[in-house]
Scaffold this active site. Structure first.
Site, PDB file in Angstrom:
ATOM      1  N   GLY A   1      22.420  29.537 -19.030  1.00  0.00           N
ATOM      2  CA  GLY A   1      21.850  30.066 -20.202  1.00  0.00           C
ATOM      3  C   GLY A   1      20.767  30.949 -19.821  1.00  0.00           C
ATOM      4  O   GLY A   1      19.714  31.047 -20.193  1.00  0.00           O
ATOM      5  N   ALA A   2      21.218  32.311 -19.068  1.00  0.00           N
ATOM      6  CA  ALA A   2      20.467  33.116 -18.583  1.00  0.00           C
ATOM      7  C   ALA A   2      20.296  34.568 -19.310  1.00  0.00           C
ATOM      8  O   ALA A   2      19.615  35.328 -18.884  1.00  0.00           O
ATOM      9  CB  ALA A   2      20.879  33.558 -17.036  1.00  0.00           C
ATOM     10  N   ASN A   3      21.059  34.223 -20.519  1.00  0.00           N
ATOM     11  CA  ASN A   3      20.625  35.669 -21.523  1.00  0.00           C
ATOM     12  C   ASN A   3      19.504  35.669 -22.436  1.00  0.00           C
ATOM     13  O   ASN A   3      19.177  36.738 -22.880  1.00  0.00           O
ATOM     14  CB  ASN A   3      21.902  35.505 -22.232  1.00  0.00           C
TER      15      ASN A   3
ATOM     16  N   GLY B   1      15.161  33.707 -23.027  1.00  0.00           N
ATOM     17  CA  GLY B   1      14.144  32.871 -22.676  1.00  0.00           C
ATOM     18  C   GLY B   1      13.821  32.315 -21.426  1.00  0.00           C
ATOM     19  O   GLY B   1      13.947  33.338 -20.296  1.00  0.00           O
TER      20      GLY B   1
ATOM     21  N   GLY C   1      15.757  31.261 -18.866  1.00  0.00           N
ATOM     22  CA  GLY C   1      16.853  31.467 -18.094  1.00  0.00           C
ATOM     23  C   GLY C   1      16.880  33.022 -17.661  1.00  0.00           C
ATOM     24  O   GLY C   1      17.126  33.435 -16.468  1.00  0.00           O
TER      25      GLY C   1
ATOM     26  N   TYR D   1      17.944  14.166 -28.359  1.00  0.00           N
ATOM     27  CA  TYR D   1      17.499  15.298 -27.460  1.00  0.00           C
ATOM     28  C   TYR D   1      16.749  14.588 -26.331  1.00  0.00           C
ATOM     29  O   TYR D   1      17.051  14.856 -25.217  1.00  0.00           O
ATOM     30  CB  TYR D   1      16.543  16.262 -28.201  1.00  0.00           C
TER      31      TYR D   1
END
Length: 345
Positions: A66-68, A70, A72, A220
């Protein structure tokens, strides 16, 4: 403590205990200036702990899911700045490439790579791992950062409730498939981004997949509790390998993860509610600080099975220390993901 105040009509100066001096602009004099000072001090305080220790990550290989965007993205950016080789594992490859280009230009580190990895697809995870192993013989840090939050009920491609599937099961499979490289590269680290929401979580052993009933908030919290239970059980299984596993709460962060929360996305909230919450919400950069601390601080090299927040060790919920539930969840996770089966070439 404020030691002295000096002000004119439009500016002011405060000297604080510890010889800290702060300037501010004021529209109406000392009172307004002090109010602005207190406001910004509050904002600074709410941004949480900072990982300020300089480390050299040259030669280290790091995966960030999820590095694209926020947290990450900011995590990947900072590790790249420190010289690390960073693999950005993302579902949306277009956004990943855009983020990668930004990071490479800013850090002047060309060893930043985009690779597709959809945590809602076990096939995609297996393809990612197989490709990564063809490219790299080592992995020093695995940062399981990606997540979804409070989304309408939907299923992964493997039939698992999305929040449980992405936040826990996907990372469970990814981690297990990479354990051989992590052990080979020891000392190495696994960092699981959980949440304070784990304290409200309960593992529903009678309906883990929310097939009988679904509550987006409970699902969640269950997935975030699963992160911590997984971390603790993993740490036990890795004893003696010099591979550590720790979990963390990044804080309340302004990222795309809240996109499914209708309360924050209607007109009224945008006009009235968000401005009230804004002083208490971290920026993505500040939200990444505890991740960086757990992943990089040399003093944590032998620390494992713990939970952190604001760059400090924190107490986890009683439910997160339930050994029997952790073992049960591990067994179910193995059954649902089959990490030792079906290798992709």
């Amino acid at each position: 403590m404020i030691e002295n105040i000096d002000n004119s009509a439009n500016s002011g100066l405060l000297t604080l205990t510890g010889n800290r001096t702060v300037f501010w602009l004021s529209l109406t004099g000392t009172t307004t200036g002090l109010a602005f000072f207190v406001k910004w001090e509050l904002l600074d305080l709410m941004q949480g702990g900072q990982f300020t220790k300089e480390t050299n990550e040259t030669g280290k290989v790091v995966i960030v899911t999820g590095a694209n965007t926020g947290i990450g993205k900011e995590t990947a950016r900072e590790i790249a700045r420190r010289g690390g080789t960073v693999y950005m594992a993302c579902r949306n490859i277009k956004k990943c490439e855009e983020a990668r280009e930004e990071i490479v230009l800013e850090t002047q580190n060309k060893y930043v790579y985009c690779r597709q990895c959809d945590l809602a697809s076990q096939e995609s995870i297996r393809h990612f791992v197989a490709a990564f192993k063809r490219e790299q013989e080592h992995l020093h840090v695995l940062i399981n950062n990606a997540g979804v939050m409070r989304c309408p009920r939907s299923l992964t491609s493997d039939g698992i409730e999305l929040q449980l599937g992405v936040n826990h099961m996907g990372h469970f499979l990814l981690t297990n498939l990479l354990l051989d490289l992590l052990k080979k590269s020891a000392p190495s680290r696994i960092v699981n981004v959980s949440s304070l929401a784990h304290t409200r979580g309960e593992i529903n052993t009678g309906d883990l997949n929310s097939d009988k009933s679904y509550d987006e908030g409970k699902a969640y919290s269950q997935s975030k509790l699963a992160n911590v239970l997984f971390t603790r059980e993993l740490a036990k299984r890795l004893e003696g390998t010099k591979v550590t596993a720790n979990a963390l709460h990044p804080g309340v962060v302004d990222t795309e993860i809240i996109r499914h929360m209708a309360f924050f996305n209607n007109f009224f909230a945008g006009l009235f509610v968000k401005p009230l919450f804004w002083p208490f919400v971290k920026t993505p950069r500040n939200g990444a600080q505890t991740t960086l601390y757990v992943a990089l601080d040399p003093e944590l090299e032998k620390v494992t099975g713990q939970y952190f927040s604001d760059c400090k060790l924190k107490e986890m919920s009683p439910a997160a220390t339930d050994t029997q539930t952790a073992k049960w969840l591990w067994a179910v996770s193995e059954k649902w993901t089959r990490p030792t089966m079906i290798k992709v070439h």
